[in-house]
Design a protein around this motif. Structure first.
Motif, PDB file in Angstrom:
ATOM      1  N   ALA A   1       3.577  -3.853   3.297  1.00 59.54           N
ATOM      2  CA  ALA A   1       4.068  -2.910   2.290  1.00 59.54           C
ATOM      3  C   ALA A   1       3.791  -3.418   0.879  1.00 59.54           C
ATOM      4  N   GLU A   2       3.857  -4.746   0.686  1.00 62.00           N
ATOM      5  CA  GLU A   2       3.561  -5.293  -0.640  1.00 62.00           C
ATOM      6  C   GLU A   2       2.083  -5.131  -0.979  1.00 62.00           C
ATOM      7  N   VAL A   3       1.204  -5.239   0.002  1.00 58.53           N
ATOM      8  CA  VAL A   3      -0.224  -4.993  -0.238  1.00 58.53           C
ATOM      9  C   VAL A   3      -0.399  -3.582  -0.790  1.00 58.53           C
ATOM     10  N   ASP A   4       0.211  -2.610  -0.117  1.00 54.10           N
ATOM     11  CA  ASP A   4       0.100  -1.213  -0.545  1.00 54.10           C
ATOM     12  C   ASP A   4       0.657  -1.020  -1.955  1.00 54.10           C
ATOM     13  N   LYS A   5       1.839  -1.590  -2.215  1.00 48.21           N
ATOM     14  CA  LYS A   5       2.480  -1.427  -3.522  1.00 48.21           C
ATOM     15  C   LYS A   5       1.663  -2.089  -4.621  1.00 48.21           C
ATOM     16  N   LEU A   6       1.191  -3.301  -4.372  1.00 46.13           N
ATOM     17  CA  LEU A   6       0.426  -4.011  -5.389  1.00 46.13           C
ATOM     18  C   LEU A   6      -0.881  -3.286  -5.686  1.00 46.13           C
ATOM     19  N   HIS A   7      -1.540  -2.759  -4.663  1.00 44.00           N
ATOM     20  CA  HIS A   7      -2.756  -1.979  -4.865  1.00 44.00           C
ATOM     21  C   HIS A   7      -2.451  -0.774  -5.754  1.00 44.00           C
TER      22      HIS A   7
ATOM     23  N   SER B   1      -9.999   0.314  -7.983  1.00 47.63           N
ATOM     24  CA  SER B   1      -9.843   0.009  -6.565  1.00 47.63           C
ATOM     25  C   SER B   1     -11.248  -0.126  -5.982  1.00 47.63           C
ATOM     26  N   HIS B   2     -11.484  -1.197  -5.247  1.00 50.70           N
ATOM     27  CA  HIS B   2     -12.758  -1.337  -4.546  1.00 50.70           C
ATOM     28  C   HIS B   2     -12.631  -0.750  -3.140  1.00 50.70           C
ATOM     29  N   LYS B   3     -11.473  -1.009  -2.510  1.00 47.79           N
ATOM     30  CA  LYS B   3     -11.212  -0.438  -1.193  1.00 47.79           C
ATOM     31  C   LYS B   3      -9.702  -0.322  -1.030  1.00 47.79           C
ATOM     32  N   PRO B   4      -9.195   0.898  -0.756  1.00 48.85           N
ATOM     33  CA  PRO B   4      -7.755   1.082  -0.591  1.00 48.85           C
ATOM     34  C   PRO B   4      -7.247   0.329   0.648  1.00 48.85           C
ATOM     35  N   PRO B   5      -5.936   0.148   0.752  1.00 45.96           N
ATOM     36  CA  PRO B   5      -5.378  -0.619   1.880  1.00 45.96           C
ATOM     37  C   PRO B   5      -5.793  -0.065   3.239  1.00 45.96           C
ATOM     38  N   TRP B   6      -6.037  -0.998   4.164  1.00 47.58           N
ATOM     39  CA  TRP B   6      -6.358  -0.659   5.542  1.00 47.58           C
ATOM     40  C   TRP B   6      -5.879  -1.791   6.441  1.00 47.58           C
TER      41      TRP B   6
ATOM     42  N   GLN C   1      -8.710  -4.158  -1.636  1.00 49.38           N
ATOM     43  CA  GLN C   1      -9.538  -4.825  -2.641  1.00 49.38           C
ATOM     44  C   GLN C   1      -9.465  -4.053  -3.954  1.00 49.38           C
ATOM     45  N   VAL C   2      -9.252  -4.790  -5.036  1.00 50.55           N
ATOM     46  CA  VAL C   2      -9.208  -4.222  -6.382  1.00 50.55           C
ATOM     47  C   VAL C   2     -10.236  -4.953  -7.242  1.00 50.55           C
ATOM     48  N   LYS C   3     -10.528  -4.365  -8.400  1.00 47.72           N
ATOM     49  CA  LYS C   3     -11.502  -4.975  -9.307  1.00 47.72           C
ATOM     50  C   LYS C   3     -10.802  -5.418 -10.583  1.00 47.72           C
ATOM     51  N   ASP C   4     -11.099  -6.654 -11.006  1.00 45.81           N
ATOM     52  CA  ASP C   4     -10.560  -7.119 -12.278  1.00 45.81           C
ATOM     53  C   ASP C   4     -11.418  -6.543 -13.406  1.00 45.81           C
ATOM     54  N   PRO C   5     -11.063  -6.760 -14.665  1.00 45.10           N
ATOM     55  CA  PRO C   5     -11.817  -6.156 -15.771  1.00 45.10           C
ATOM     56  C   PRO C   5     -13.287  -6.575 -15.856  1.00 45.10           C
ATOM     57  N   ASP C   6     -13.654  -7.662 -15.180  1.00 49.56           N
ATOM     58  CA  ASP C   6     -15.053  -8.103 -15.173  1.00 49.56           C
ATOM     59  C   ASP C   6     -15.759  -7.720 -13.886  1.00 49.56           C
ATOM     60  N   ASP C   7     -15.185  -6.786 -13.147  1.00 52.36           N
ATOM     61  CA  ASP C   7     -15.729  -6.265 -11.886  1.00 52.36           C
ATOM     62  C   ASP C   7     -15.753  -7.281 -10.751  1.00 52.36           C
ATOM     63  N   ASN C   8     -14.955  -8.354 -10.849  1.00 56.62           N
ATOM     64  CA  ASN C   8     -14.787  -9.258  -9.712  1.00 56.62           C
ATOM     65  C   ASN C   8     -13.890  -8.572  -8.700  1.00 56.62           C
ATOM     66  N   ILE C   9     -14.269  -8.632  -7.435  1.00 63.06           N
ATOM     67  CA  ILE C   9     -13.456  -8.052  -6.375  1.00 63.06           C
ATOM     68  C   ILE C   9     -12.370  -9.054  -5.990  1.00 63.06           C
ATOM     69  N   VAL C  10     -11.127  -8.587  -6.003  1.00 62.81           N
ATOM     70  CA  VAL C  10      -9.972  -9.419  -5.691  1.00 62.81           C
ATOM     71  C   VAL C  10      -9.292  -8.827  -4.464  1.00 62.81           C
ATOM     72  N   ASP C  11      -9.101  -9.660  -3.442  1.00 66.02           N
ATOM     73  CA  ASP C  11      -8.487  -9.203  -2.198  1.00 66.02           C
ATOM     74  C   ASP C  11      -6.977  -9.387  -2.254  1.00 66.02           C
ATOM     75  N   LEU C  12      -6.287  -8.431  -1.639  1.00 59.26           N
ATOM     76  CA  LEU C  12      -4.843  -8.482  -1.434  1.00 59.26           C
ATOM     77  C   LEU C  12      -4.642  -8.391   0.073  1.00 59.26           C
ATOM     78  N   PHE C  13      -3.831  -9.293   0.651  1.00 62.21           N
ATOM     79  CA  PHE C  13      -3.678  -9.256   2.105  1.00 62.21           C
ATOM     80  C   PHE C  13      -2.320  -9.779   2.548  1.00 62.21           C
ATOM     81  N   ALA C  14      -1.939  -9.391   3.766  1.00 62.27           N
ATOM     82  CA  ALA C  14      -0.723  -9.876   4.413  1.00 62.27           C
ATOM     83  C   ALA C  14      -0.907  -9.734   5.917  1.00 62.27           C
ATOM     84  N   PRO C  15      -0.305 -10.631   6.675  1.00 62.92           N
ATOM     85  CA  PRO C  15      -0.360 -10.483   8.133  1.00 62.92           C
ATOM     86  C   PRO C  15       0.315  -9.180   8.557  1.00 62.92           C
ATOM     87  N   LEU C  16      -0.232  -8.546   9.596  1.00 63.83           N
ATOM     88  CA  LEU C  16       0.348  -7.298  10.087  1.00 63.83           C
ATOM     89  C   LEU C  16       1.616  -7.538  10.905  1.00 63.83           C
ATOM     90  N   THR C  17       1.775  -8.706  11.476  1.00 71.65           N
ATOM     91  CA  THR C  17       2.963  -8.971  12.305  1.00 71.65           C
ATOM     92  C   THR C  17       3.964  -9.808  11.558  1.00 71.65           C
TER      93      THR C  17
END
Length: 128
Positions: free
Chosen positions: A81-87, A97-102, A112-128
């Motif tokens: 849920a925090e991945v979704d909220k932070l995205h 957004s580079h890729k919405p939560p999945w 995946q989101v993009k910083d102001p310099d177009d670096n892709i930054v991953d957000l993740f959490a275990p599903l269990t």
């Protein structure tokens, strides 16, 4: 023996970059927005730094802007849920957004989101 101590990002706009990384939870003092070089120490002791193009070019006049996926940063979140909220928070703040939560096949909620310099930054959490 050498020890990894610092990794750095080259940025076009220091204030915009620092604001993005504050959204991801990094504690960066607001007065650093106008600096050419900023660094913080992360909880494990590793340092993260930002340098403006002017600073980089002051000691490396042959530096060229990289093309393509240049580096990766991944932020562990407390829950799916925090991945979704932070995205959502990052996109709402005007960053890309580079890729919405999945739900990734490797057992993590991922986005995946993009910083102001177009670096892709991953957000993740275990599903269990």
């Amino acid at each position: 023996m050498a020890k990894l101590d610092l990794f750095g990002l080259v940025v076009k706009d220091m204030a915009a970059s620092l604001q993005f990384y504050r959204l991801l939870g990094l504690d960066i003092p607001a007065e650093m927005d106008s600096e050419g070089h900023v660094e913080i120490t992360l909880s494990g002791g590793l340092r993260l730094a930002w340098d403006t193009l002017d600073v980089i070019l002051s000691f490396n006049d042959a530096w060229e802007t990289p093309v393509g996926h240049r580096m990766g940063l991944a932020f562990l979140c407390d829950s799916p849920a925090e991945v979704d909220k932070l995205h959502t928070d990052v996109v709402t703040a005007g960053y890309g957004s580079h890729k919405p939560p999945w739900d990734a096949f490797w057992g993590q909620r991922y986005a995946q989101v993009k910083d102001p310099d177009d670096n892709i930054v991953d957000l993740f959490a275990p599903l269990t």
